[in-house]
Motif scaffolding. Structure first.
Motif, PDB file in Angstrom:
ATOM      1  N   THR A   1      37.423  28.345  -0.008  1.00  0.00           N
ATOM      2  CA  THR A   1      36.187  28.410  -0.783  1.00  0.00           C
ATOM      3  C   THR A   1      35.732  27.017  -1.187  1.00  0.00           C
ATOM      4  O   THR A   1      36.550  26.177  -1.589  1.00  0.00           O
ATOM      5  N   CYS A   2      34.429  26.767  -1.066  1.00  0.00           N
ATOM      6  CA  CYS A   2      33.816  25.550  -1.586  1.00  0.00           C
ATOM      7  C   CYS A   2      32.599  25.953  -2.417  1.00  0.00           C
ATOM      8  O   CYS A   2      32.024  27.015  -2.190  1.00  0.00           O
ATOM      9  N   TRP A   3      32.228  25.150  -3.382  1.00  0.00           N
ATOM     10  CA  TRP A   3      31.105  25.509  -4.245  1.00  0.00           C
ATOM     11  C   TRP A   3      30.347  24.259  -4.679  1.00  0.00           C
ATOM     12  O   TRP A   3      30.838  23.130  -4.593  1.00  0.00           O
ATOM     13  N   VAL A   4      29.124  24.481  -5.164  1.00  0.00           N
ATOM     14  CA  VAL A   4      28.244  23.392  -5.574  1.00  0.00           C
ATOM     15  C   VAL A   4      27.260  23.931  -6.609  1.00  0.00           C
ATOM     16  O   VAL A   4      26.880  25.111  -6.561  1.00  0.00           O
TER      17      VAL A   4
ATOM     18  N   GLU B   1      28.261  29.229  13.505  1.00  0.00           N
ATOM     19  CA  GLU B   1      29.701  29.506  13.458  1.00  0.00           C
ATOM     20  C   GLU B   1      30.057  30.508  12.368  1.00  0.00           C
ATOM     21  O   GLU B   1      31.035  31.255  12.504  1.00  0.00           O
ATOM     22  N   LEU B   2      29.254  30.524  11.293  1.00  0.00           N
ATOM     23  CA  LEU B   2      29.558  31.407  10.179  1.00  0.00           C
ATOM     24  C   LEU B   2      29.022  32.813  10.385  1.00  0.00           C
ATOM     25  O   LEU B   2      29.317  33.705   9.578  1.00  0.00           O
TER      26      LEU B   2
ATOM     27  N   THR C   1      32.827  31.359   0.581  1.00  0.00           N
ATOM     28  CA  THR C   1      34.173  31.681   1.041  1.00  0.00           C
ATOM     29  C   THR C   1      34.092  31.946   2.535  1.00  0.00           C
ATOM     30  O   THR C   1      33.293  32.767   2.977  1.00  0.00           O
ATOM     31  N   PHE C   2      34.914  31.235   3.317  1.00  0.00           N
ATOM     32  CA  PHE C   2      34.786  31.306   4.770  1.00  0.00           C
ATOM     33  C   PHE C   2      36.146  31.430   5.431  1.00  0.00           C
ATOM     34  O   PHE C   2      37.183  31.063   4.863  1.00  0.00           O
ATOM     35  N   ASP C   3      36.130  31.972   6.635  1.00  0.00           N
ATOM     36  CA  ASP C   3      37.332  32.110   7.465  1.00  0.00           C
ATOM     37  C   ASP C   3      37.595  30.762   8.122  1.00  0.00           C
ATOM     38  O   ASP C   3      36.802  30.282   8.939  1.00  0.00           O
TER      39      ASP C   3
ATOM     40  N   VAL D   1      37.246  30.096  12.023  1.00  0.00           N
ATOM     41  CA  VAL D   1      35.994  29.986  12.768  1.00  0.00           C
ATOM     42  C   VAL D   1      35.358  28.618  12.626  1.00  0.00           C
ATOM     43  O   VAL D   1      34.520  28.224  13.468  1.00  0.00           O
ATOM     44  N   CYS D   2      35.699  27.884  11.574  1.00  0.00           N
ATOM     45  CA  CYS D   2      35.114  26.557  11.386  1.00  0.00           C
ATOM     46  C   CYS D   2      35.972  25.744  10.436  1.00  0.00           C
ATOM     47  O   CYS D   2      36.867  26.281   9.768  1.00  0.00           O
ATOM     48  N   ASP D   3      35.684  24.451  10.373  1.00  0.00           N
ATOM     49  CA  ASP D   3      36.369  23.558   9.454  1.00  0.00           C
ATOM     50  C   ASP D   3      35.530  23.373   8.194  1.00  0.00           C
ATOM     51  O   ASP D   3      34.409  23.876   8.085  1.00  0.00           O
ATOM     52  N   GLY D   4      36.066  22.606   7.274  1.00  0.00           N
ATOM     53  CA  GLY D   4      35.365  22.392   6.015  1.00  0.00           C
ATOM     54  C   GLY D   4      34.041  21.683   6.172  1.00  0.00           C
ATOM     55  O   GLY D   4      33.128  21.884   5.355  1.00  0.00           O
ATOM     56  N   ALA D   5      33.906  20.844   7.194  1.00  0.00           N
ATOM     57  CA  ALA D   5      32.651  20.122   7.382  1.00  0.00           C
ATOM     58  C   ALA D   5      31.505  21.078   7.677  1.00  0.00           C
ATOM     59  O   ALA D   5      30.403  20.942   7.133  1.00  0.00           O
TER      60      ALA D   5
END
Length: 508
Positions: free
Chosen positions: A304-307, A352-353, A476-478, A481-485
């Protein structure tokens, strides 16, 4: 001559194998017409009304409200061509005429779809026919009916009724009204032979009352016609058990230890058992949600990342849209609709998401269409209706579809197709007054965008401190399927569109 036709729980689609009976819409003895709804059931996807495919008089219902039935199990039987006379409502413990007996078939095919002609097994012919109503449901006596010959009654082992009679109940005291004492020295096989056959009770209320008090219906003598167990019999047995418990408590010796040196010993304190907690079955929609969330936690390595974002301009743009929309006659544009449109624009930049993982093939499947799910809290629990082809809709179209699906979710009219097939989920938990969350991904999707409440906060705007409308966004992502970037780029683009809605003009 009347035929008794059996209507079974139909296949409700979407791979569903069972349903819970929520509410019966008809009673035994009611006259039903073709395609009339007879029962309301809840599946793992939605709550639906099941129509009866033929008309006649309801002779039996299978399953109580709150019980689960598998697809293909009998729901009810209907007498087709019989007089439309209902049973006497004054005597609720008396079975309707002919209930629990199978009608003889005339050999002709069933006139209605999904129906099977029910026949009985006669000692003369010895042919085996379909099971009678009582053997299927446990709520109707097998072969029971006014004037039914005793030779035609089938004998069923007591184990058939294990689900409706609690065999672990305490043994009633001998001599109590409405109860049968066990024979002294009787072996298990002899007792089983004595009680071989169905329990002589047809009322679901009587069965429920017995289960609530832990009574074994096979140890109660019925005072009704042909030994039928009435509610008064069960209440009498309950009263007898309560009197026995009171007499045992009164005759128990007082607590206290033996005298030591002329002084009484220490008094033993009674041990109080911990109260048993309430048990709530995980089934229907609640069970489906539990299974999906558990599977998501097991299979998806999420992050998970947030802003925080300044939503002042977004709220101003929404107010302008609603103020000029056909003089106020058009539906209002919601914040959720605007955020949904922002999501579809972001997914076109970061496809990708909008994907899923095929674990068996070890492949990431990127999906061409965006079917946007949104979380909706209802009285029946959390649901995620899906807006089909959200990528091809504008804000107004998305908002109208969200409104329609939300109303259907609240009234319990969502179909299974409207709750499946999502590729990305938008979760507006800000309506609950919270700022942030780390939601669980809606399996088998790859990501979920969370939106907190929009609240006035101090914010640095154009180099000066000001009060602005601020919202926290989380993704929140898998991580497969992708990286943090990629995830960070998606979330930053969403935040930029929230702060500057004009960016959406590029994709309109």
């Amino acid at each position: 001559m009347a035929r008794v036709l059996e209507f079974k729980l139909p296949d409700l689609g979407e791979g569903l194998t069972e349903a819970e009976i929520v509410r019966w819409l008809v009673e035994v003895g009611d006259v039903v017409t073709i395609d009339q709804p007879v029962v309301e059931v809840e599946t793992a996807k939605a709550m639906v009304e099941v129509p009866c495919p033929y008309g006649g008089v309801v002779t039996a219902r299978f399953g109580e409200e709150g019980s689960e039935l598998p697809v293909g199990a009998p729901l009810l039987t209907v007498a087709v061509g019989s007089p439309s006379t209902a049973p006497d409502d004054a005597d609720t413990d008396r079975p309707p005429e002919g209930q629990g007996r199978a009608a003889r078939s005339d050999g002709g095919p069933a006139a209605e779809r999904g129906a099977t002609v029910r026949r009985e097994e006669t000692p003369e012919s010895g042919e085996t026919a379909g099971e009678t109503a009582g053997e299927t449901s446990g709520n109707v006596l097998v072969g029971y009916g006014t004037g039914a010959p005793a030779a035609r009654r089938r004998r069923v082992r007591p184990s058939v009724y294990a689900a409706t009679a609690q065999t672990s109940a305490p043994t009633p005291a001998p001599g109590r009204p409405g109860q049968v004492p066990a024979r002294a020295g009787a072996t298990d096989s002899a007792v089983a032979e004595e009680w071989e056959g169905p329990v002589a009770v047809i009322s679901p209320l009587v069965r429920k009352l017995a289960r609530r008090h832990g009574l074994d219906l096979r140890q109660i003598t019925g005072s009704g016609r042909e030994g039928l167990i009435l509610r008064a019999d069960v209440e009498s047995a309950i009263k007898g058990l309560e009197e026995d418990a009171e007499s045992v408590a009164a005759s128990a010796p007082p607590l206290g230890g033996p005298a030591v040196g002329g002084r009484p010993g220490p008094v033993a304190q009674p041990v109080q058992a911990a109260p048993e907690g309430e048990r709530i079955a995980l089934r229907g929609v609640r069970g489906a949600v539990a299974d999906k969330l558990s599977r998501s936690r097991r299979e998806i390595p999420d992050a998970t990342c947030w802003v925080d974002a300044d939503a002042t301009e977004l709220m101003a743009a929404r107010a302008a849209m609603n103020a000029t929309a056909d003089g106020g006659s058009a539906p209002k544009v919601s914040v959720l609709a605007l955020l949904a449109r922002i999501c579809t624009a972001a997914l076109s930049r970061f496809p990708e998401l909008n994907s899923a993982v095929d674990t068996e093939a070890r492949e990431v499947v990127r999906l061409p269409a965006v079917h946007l799910g949104f979380a909706a809290q209802t009285e029946r629990g959390l649901m995620v209706p899906v807006v089909r082809d959200a990528h091809s809709r504008n804000t107004e179209s998305i908002g109208a579809e969200i409104g329609r699906l939300t109303e259907a979710a609240r009234t319990g009219k969502l179909t299974p197709a409207q709750l499946t097939g999502g590729t990305f989920t938008l979760n507006n938990y800000g309506v609950f007054g919270v700022d942030g969350s780390t939601p669980i991904i809606n399996h088998p999707e790859a990501a979920m965008l969370g939106v907190g409440r929009i609240v006035a906060k101090p914010w640095v705007h154009e180099g000066e401190l000001a009060v602005r409308q601020v919202v926290q966004l989380s993704l929140t992502f898998d991580h497969r399927v992708c990286d943090g970037a990629t995830a960070g780029g998606f979330l930053r683009y969403v935040a930029d569109c929230v702060e500057q809605p004009a960016l959406l003009l590029r994709t309109l």
